[in-house]
Design a protein around this motif. Structure first.
Motif, PDB file in Angstrom:
ATOM      1  N   THR A 187       5.656   9.390 -12.807  1.00  0.00           N
ATOM      2  CA  THR A 187       5.226  10.672 -13.353  1.00  0.00           C
ATOM      3  C   THR A 187       3.847  11.059 -12.826  1.00  0.00           C
ATOM      4  OG1 THR A 187       6.362  10.022 -15.360  1.00  0.00           O
ATOM      5  CG2 THR A 187       4.950  11.928 -15.516  1.00  0.00           C
ATOM      6  N   VAL A 188       2.908  10.107 -12.868  1.00  0.00           N
ATOM      7  CA  VAL A 188       1.550  10.449 -12.432  1.00  0.00           C
ATOM      8  C   VAL A 188       1.552  10.721 -10.925  1.00  0.00           C
ATOM      9  CG1 VAL A 188      -0.880   9.765 -12.400  1.00  0.00           C
ATOM     10  CG2 VAL A 188       0.541   9.127 -14.345  1.00  0.00           C
ATOM     11  N   ILE A 204      -3.292   4.463  -8.818  1.00  0.00           N
ATOM     12  CA  ILE A 204      -2.893   5.817  -8.416  1.00  0.00           C
ATOM     13  C   ILE A 204      -4.162   6.628  -8.193  1.00  0.00           C
ATOM     14  CG2 ILE A 204      -1.545   7.846  -9.103  1.00  0.00           C
ATOM     15  CD1 ILE A 204      -0.004   6.069 -11.013  1.00  0.00           C
ATOM     16  N   ASP A 205      -4.125   7.559  -7.244  1.00  0.00           N
ATOM     17  CA  ASP A 205      -5.261   8.450  -6.982  1.00  0.00           C
ATOM     18  C   ASP A 205      -5.888   8.904  -8.302  1.00  0.00           C
ATOM     19  OD1 ASP A 205      -6.043  10.510  -4.455  1.00  0.00           O
ATOM     20  OD2 ASP A 205      -6.526  11.213  -6.478  1.00  0.00           O
ATOM     21  N   PRO A 206      -7.232   8.820  -8.421  1.00  0.00           N
ATOM     22  CA  PRO A 206      -7.851   9.093  -9.724  1.00  0.00           C
ATOM     23  C   PRO A 206      -8.066  10.561 -10.053  1.00  0.00           C
ATOM     24  CG  PRO A 206      -9.500   8.319  -8.164  1.00  0.00           C
ATOM     25  CD  PRO A 206      -8.186   8.288  -7.438  1.00  0.00           C
ATOM     26  N   CYS A 207      -7.369  11.502  -9.400  1.00  0.00           N
ATOM     27  CA  CYS A 207      -7.667  12.916  -9.649  1.00  0.00           C
ATOM     28  C   CYS A 207      -7.381  13.322 -11.099  1.00  0.00           C
ATOM     29  CB  CYS A 207      -6.953  13.832  -8.659  1.00  0.00           C
ATOM     30  SG  CYS A 207      -5.180  13.722  -8.665  1.00  0.00           S
ATOM     31  N   LEU A 254       0.850  -1.191   0.000  1.00  0.00           N
ATOM     32  CA  LEU A 254       0.000   0.000   0.000  1.00  0.00           C
ATOM     33  C   LEU A 254       0.882   1.237   0.000  1.00  0.00           C
ATOM     34  CD1 LEU A 254      -2.735  -0.996   2.593  1.00  0.00           C
ATOM     35  CD2 LEU A 254      -2.930  -0.953   0.099  1.00  0.00           C
ATOM     36  N   THR A 255       0.434   2.267  -0.715  1.00  0.00           N
ATOM     37  CA  THR A 255       1.224   3.499  -0.738  1.00  0.00           C
ATOM     38  C   THR A 255       0.551   4.540   0.166  1.00  0.00           C
ATOM     39  OG1 THR A 255       0.057   4.051  -2.781  1.00  0.00           O
ATOM     40  CG2 THR A 255       2.257   3.165  -3.016  1.00  0.00           C
ATOM     41  N   ASN A 279      -8.329   2.384   0.650  1.00  0.00           N
ATOM     42  CA  ASN A 279      -6.911   2.123   0.347  1.00  0.00           C
ATOM     43  C   ASN A 279      -6.602   2.261  -1.136  1.00  0.00           C
ATOM     44  OD1 ASN A 279      -6.143   1.747   2.939  1.00  0.00           O
ATOM     45  ND2 ASN A 279      -6.601  -0.449   2.913  1.00  0.00           N
ATOM     46  N   MET A 280      -6.831   3.459  -1.643  1.00  0.00           N
ATOM     47  CA  MET A 280      -6.766   3.626  -3.091  1.00  0.00           C
ATOM     48  C   MET A 280      -5.361   3.602  -3.673  1.00  0.00           C
ATOM     49  SD  MET A 280      -9.834   5.953  -4.322  1.00  0.00           S
ATOM     50  CE  MET A 280      -8.896   7.420  -4.085  1.00  0.00           C
TER      51      MET A 280
END
Ligand SMILES: Cc1cc2nc3c(=O)[nH]c(=O)nc-3n(C[C@H](O)[C@H](O)[C@H](O)COP(=O)(O)OP(=O)(O)OC[C@H]3O[C@@H](n4cnc5c(N)ncnc54)[C@H](O)[C@@H]3O)c2cc1C
Length: 445
Positions: free
Chosen positions: A350-351, A303-306, A183-184, A280-281
């Motif tokens: 990068t993302v 990765i966070d979907p923003c 988990l990050t 836990n995204m």
């Protein structure tokens, strides 16, 4: 064991966008492909805002016409920073953007979108089995040679293939089994639902994705076909716990009080789905491939979907892996996926950097001011090219954005006085970009 089958070129776990993309490309070239999908389609899935860089994959798969006919054209995405807007109009990318000739994407109902994609895999010749869940790996020494799965009657079967492609989404079946998954930080979660209402803002009517920042989090509002909306929020698990709300009460409160959600839909609105939660995204795998297996899409990392990057990375990775598998005969060389892993790691880095800059801005009004005044010219072109899905380019721009954000944040500090640790109301306050506290009060009112 009820049945044992061998001789597949690829056994694919999961029939979401990553799995179906890989299946269609492989089966179209005559490969023998098996897709095991735990659910029955159509089924709900979150992730409705797509990127223009994915459109060329729709063309390659032969599904673009269906997508165009069925879904809402999306000209771009817009972020609301308090009173100000940061628009990402896809037609304003730089001239080298891969989507220069098709500067748009779509807002899709994922149940139907995923169904279109998997039907295409079936038409291409893939053997797709719904209601079938992979439950165990089959190994010879360290090499993965297949899986065991259960069907709807809970009968166990074994299948073997030249490669097992893990496209199981957040479950990340193979990395989890091999204990490679991690988990990050920080732990963020998504809370979301669908509402029936009409759009009030012109940009929403026109198909724009709209997001609104608040301190360390954000909300989204996007239109779906037939006067429905996808509505949701992303925030830290910690903050959610401190708020004292249930997911339902938090989302309802946001819909009543968050400026974007409150004003973007007509007030005569009705929640038409359960409130759903993804916890836990952030997660990743120490390895994205090994002997006899490779992970694509969310199974590789999430990765966070923003930046709405998930479906694009899922389909892109599915296509890349399919091409690699087609490039070799017989037993696949373990080094086959080295380049793929390097490229995926670069994407991930990068993302993550841009996501990091996004949250730095969410916590800091000085950074927000900087971002909103940097509109136009070079920064807009680069930003649009990035948010359109060209993640593997523009590394210089991304480093600059991140560096400027961090420098501004360290010079002016976070707006921590604006984020009282135990004030649940603060959830839907955006840090104010004007010189006083007016914006904060407006939002809390
Ligand atoms: C709150 C939130 C908002 C998001 N918003 C966006 C957005 O706006 N735009 C965007 O692009 N992305 C968004 N995403 C991300 C997006 O949902 C994913 O990146 C995308 O669905 C990944 O596709 P996939 O094919 O890898 O996995 P999935 O779409 O999850 O598909 C995996 C499939 O595998 C099946 N499966 C799982 N385990 C097994 C098993 N053991 N055996 C057989 N089958 C199995 C599942 O049933 C599922 O159908 C969002 C995510 C979240 C959490």
């Amino acid at each position: 064991m009820n049945t044992e089958e061998t001789g597949f070129d690829a056994v694919i776990l999961g029939g979401g966008p990553a799995g179906s993309t890989a299946a269609t490309i492989l089966a179209s070239s005559g490969a023998r492909v098996l897709v095991l999908e735990r659910d029955h389609f159509p089924r709900f899935h979150i992730g409705e805002s797509l990127l223009p860089a994915t459109v060329s994959i729709f063309d390659r798969l032969g599904v673009h016409e269906q997508i165009r006919e069925r879904f809402i054209l999306k000209p771009g995405g817009k972020w609301l920073y308090g009173e100000k807007e940061v628009p990402g109009d896809f037609s304003r990318s730089d001239r080298l953007a891969t989507f220069k000739d098709h500067p748009y994407s779509y807002l899709v109902e994922r149940s139907e979108f995923d169904d279109i994609l998997i039907k295409r895999s079936v038409a291409a010749g893939a053997d797709v089995r719904f209601g079938c869940e992979a439950v165990d790996l089959v190994k010879e020494g360290d090499r993965v040679v297949g899986v065991q799965y259960t069907d709807e009657q809970k009968k166990r079967h074994e299948v073997r293939g030249r490669i097992v492609i893990d496209a199981s989404g957040l479950r990340s079946f193979i990395p989890s089994r091999l204990k490679l998954r991690k988990l990050t930080e920080p732990h963020r979660m998504g809370i979301y639902a669908q509402y029936a209402a009409r759009p009030t803002r012109d940009d929403i009517k026109e198909g724009w994705f709209i997001g609104q920042m608040f301190y360390d989090g954000w909300t989204w509002l996007l239109r779906l076909p037939e006067d429905r909306f996808s509505v949701g929020t992303v925030l830290t698990v910690d903050r959610f716990k401190r708020s004292g709300h249930s997911p339902e009460s938090l989302l309802e409160k946001l819909v009543q009080e968050n400026p974007l959600l409150r004003e973007g839909m007509t007030h005569a609105r009705k929640r038409i789905s359960d409130v759903m939660v993804t916890g836990n995204m952030g997660n990743s795998s120490e390895q994205l491939a090994g002997e006899g297996w490779v992970a694509v899409g969310d199974a590789a990392y999430f990765i966070d979907p923003c930046y709405s990057s998930g479906v694009h990375l899922a389909m892109k990775s599915g296509a890349e892996v399919a091409d690699l598998v087609l490039s070799q005969q017989g037993t696949l060389n373990p080094q086959l996926f080295d380049g793929y892993q390097r490229a995926m790691r670069q994407h991930e880095k990068t993302v993550h950097r841009m996501v990091d800059a996004f949250y730095v801005a969410s916590r800091n009004t000085s950074v927000q001011k900087m971002v909103t005044t940097m509109q136009g010219g070079y920064f807009t072109r680069k930003f649009v090219t990035f948010v359109g899905g060209d993640f593997d380019r523009n590394a210089g721009y991304i480093s600059r954005v991140r560096m400027y954000s961090k420098v501004a944040a360290s010079l002016f500090g976070n707006d921590s006085q604006r984020a009282p640790e135990n004030d649940p109301e603060y959830l839907w306050d955006s840090a104010d970009i004007s010189s006083d506290d007016q914006g904060v009060e407006d939002f809390a009112a």
